[in-house]
Design an enzyme around this catalytic site. Structure first.
Site, PDB file in Angstrom:
ATOM      1  N   ASP A   1       0.865  -0.679  -0.149  1.00 34.57           N
ATOM      2  CA  ASP A   1       0.371   0.154   0.073  1.00 34.57           C
ATOM      3  C   ASP A   1       0.947   1.539  -0.205  1.00 34.57           C
ATOM      4  OD1 ASP A   1      -3.056  -0.097   0.200  1.00 34.57           O
ATOM      5  OD2 ASP A   1      -2.017   2.141   1.259  1.00 34.57           O
TER       6      ASP A   1
ATOM      7  N   TYR B   1       1.935   9.029 -10.455  1.00 34.30           N
ATOM      8  CA  TYR B   1       2.336  10.823 -10.030  1.00 34.30           C
ATOM      9  C   TYR B   1       4.037  10.239 -10.513  1.00 34.30           C
ATOM     10  CZ  TYR B   1      -2.222  10.623  -7.416  1.00 34.30           C
ATOM     11  OH  TYR B   1      -3.207  10.517  -7.517  1.00 34.30           O
TER      12      TYR B   1
HETATM   13  P1  ITT Z   1      -3.322  -2.470  -5.216  1.00 33.81           P
HETATM   14  O1  ITT Z   1      -4.460  -1.379  -4.479  1.00 33.81           O
HETATM   15  O2  ITT Z   1      -4.189  -3.252  -5.994  1.00 33.81           O
HETATM   16  O3  ITT Z   1      -2.389  -2.661  -4.517  1.00 33.81           O
HETATM   17  P2  ITT Z   1      -3.588   0.959  -6.201  1.00 33.81           P
HETATM   18  O4  ITT Z   1      -2.724   0.804  -6.835  1.00 33.81           O
HETATM   19  O5  ITT Z   1      -5.392   0.487  -5.722  1.00 33.81           O
HETATM   20  O6  ITT Z   1      -4.150  -0.924  -6.858  1.00 33.81           O
HETATM   21  P3  ITT Z   1      -3.318   1.510  -3.510  1.00 33.81           P
HETATM   22  O7  ITT Z   1      -4.204   1.922  -2.321  1.00 33.81           O
HETATM   23  O8  ITT Z   1      -1.189   0.860  -2.978  1.00 33.81           O
HETATM   24  O9  ITT Z   1      -2.847   0.915  -4.860  1.00 33.81           O
HETATM   25  O10 ITT Z   1      -2.378   3.406  -4.076  1.00 33.81           O
HETATM   26  C1  ITT Z   1      -1.350   3.405  -4.812  1.00 33.81           C
HETATM   27  C2  ITT Z   1      -1.762   4.488  -5.601  1.00 33.81           C
HETATM   28  O11 ITT Z   1      -0.100   6.043  -5.143  1.00 33.81           O
HETATM   29  C3  ITT Z   1      -1.171   4.456  -6.948  1.00 33.81           C
HETATM   30  O12 ITT Z   1      -2.522   3.942  -7.673  1.00 33.81           O
HETATM   31  C4  ITT Z   1      -0.199   5.354  -7.425  1.00 33.81           C
HETATM   32  O13 ITT Z   1      -1.084   6.647  -7.957  1.00 33.81           O
HETATM   33  C5  ITT Z   1       0.303   6.175  -5.882  1.00 33.81           C
HETATM   34  N1  ITT Z   1       1.963   5.226  -6.160  1.00 33.81           N
HETATM   35  C6  ITT Z   1       2.475   4.249  -5.772  1.00 33.81           C
HETATM   36  N2  ITT Z   1       3.497   4.211  -5.411  1.00 33.81           N
HETATM   37  C7  ITT Z   1       4.020   5.301  -6.644  1.00 33.81           C
HETATM   38  C8  ITT Z   1       5.613   5.404  -7.279  1.00 33.81           C
HETATM   39  O14 ITT Z   1       6.059   3.973  -7.699  1.00 33.81           O
HETATM   40  N3  ITT Z   1       5.694   6.023  -8.846  1.00 33.81           N
HETATM   41  C9  ITT Z   1       4.256   6.705  -9.123  1.00 33.81           C
HETATM   42  N4  ITT Z   1       2.637   6.532  -8.229  1.00 33.81           N
HETATM   43  C10 ITT Z   1       2.822   5.602  -6.885  1.00 33.81           C
END
Ligand code: ITT
Length: 199
Positions: free
Chosen positions: A70, A155
């Site tokens: 997450d 992002y």
């Molecule tokens: P899962 O819950 O299925 O893993 P998700 O995309 O919904 O997928 P999260 O709830 O953890 O995952 O949200 C993480 C968000 O944060 C992701 O969708 C991106 O918008 C941002 N994010 C996280 N890590 C990133 C990275 O390495 N580079 C760019 N954006 C990132």
């Protein structure tokens, strides 16, 4: 070969996690590859809570080790938004070109020293009959004045790191995987995964 399932629907995360764990003697499978289809409600209030929710939900369906990530972006001048809502911020299905431009617009008059931000990642490892373990990683940076680069995901094009002189979308996957929040959290977990593989 033993396998580990990555509890995520995010293709950008899967690609990075597979690359970071490539040296381990373990097959890394997505939920799709493991034949698991389930919608998980992420109703935690912290990155760690949500990582545990995701990892444990999938772990109930398999004997294999499960990891969940997450993560999100904290922008200091926006009260650490989007934070745990990073995926849902400005609409779950809104393209990132649009989301990123909206953030740039919101910050257009903010000076460099107030544009500080960080990516944060909590990683959880769940396995039937074992206590769930979590690790944490961050990378400090700032929101640039324009998008730069097409690598990475989410992002990355607006997240700049001083030492790089550019965004995390404008470096190679290898470079990002050496310094990212995800790499830091996952490397901390890798030792525990190795122990369990040998145990
Ligand atoms: P899962 O819950 O299925 O893993 P998700 O995309 O919904 O997928 P999260 O709830 O953890 O995952 O949200 C993480 C968000 O944060 C992701 O969708 C991106 O918008 C941002 N994010 C996280 N890590 C990133 C990275 O390495 N580079 C760019 N954006 C990132």
């Amino acid at each position: 070969m033993k396998k580990i399932i990555v509890a995520t629907q995010n293709k950008g995360k899967v690609k990075e996690i597979k690359e970071i764990l490539a040296d381990l003697d373990i097959e890394v499978q997505t939920m799709g590859e493991a034949g698991i289809e389930i919608d998980i409600e992420e109703n935690g209030t912290t990155f760690e809570e949500n990582a545990i929710i995701k990892a444990e939900a999938i772990s109930k369906l398999t004997d294999a080790m499960v990891i969940a990530d997450d993560s999100g972006l904290e922008i200091d001048c926006l009260n650490k938004e989007p934070g745990v809502y990073s995926a849902r911020y400005l609409g779950k299905d809104t393209p990132y070109e649009v989301k990123n431009q909206m953030i740039l617009d919101r910050l257009k008059d903010v000076p460099k020293e107030e544009r500080t931000a960080r990516f944060v990642c909590s990683m959880a490892l769940a396995e039937a009959g074992k206590e769930t373990v979590t690790t944490y990683g961050t990378i400090e940076g700032y929101i640039g004045y324009q998008s730069e680069g097409t690598n990475g995901f989410g992002y990355d094009p607006i997240f700049f790191v001083d030492e790089l002189g550019t965004s995390t979308a404008n470096i190679s996957a290898e470079e990002k995987n050496k310094i990212s929040h995800r790499a830091r959290a996952l490397n901390a977990l890798a030792d525990i995964i190795k122990e369990r593989l040998n145990g």
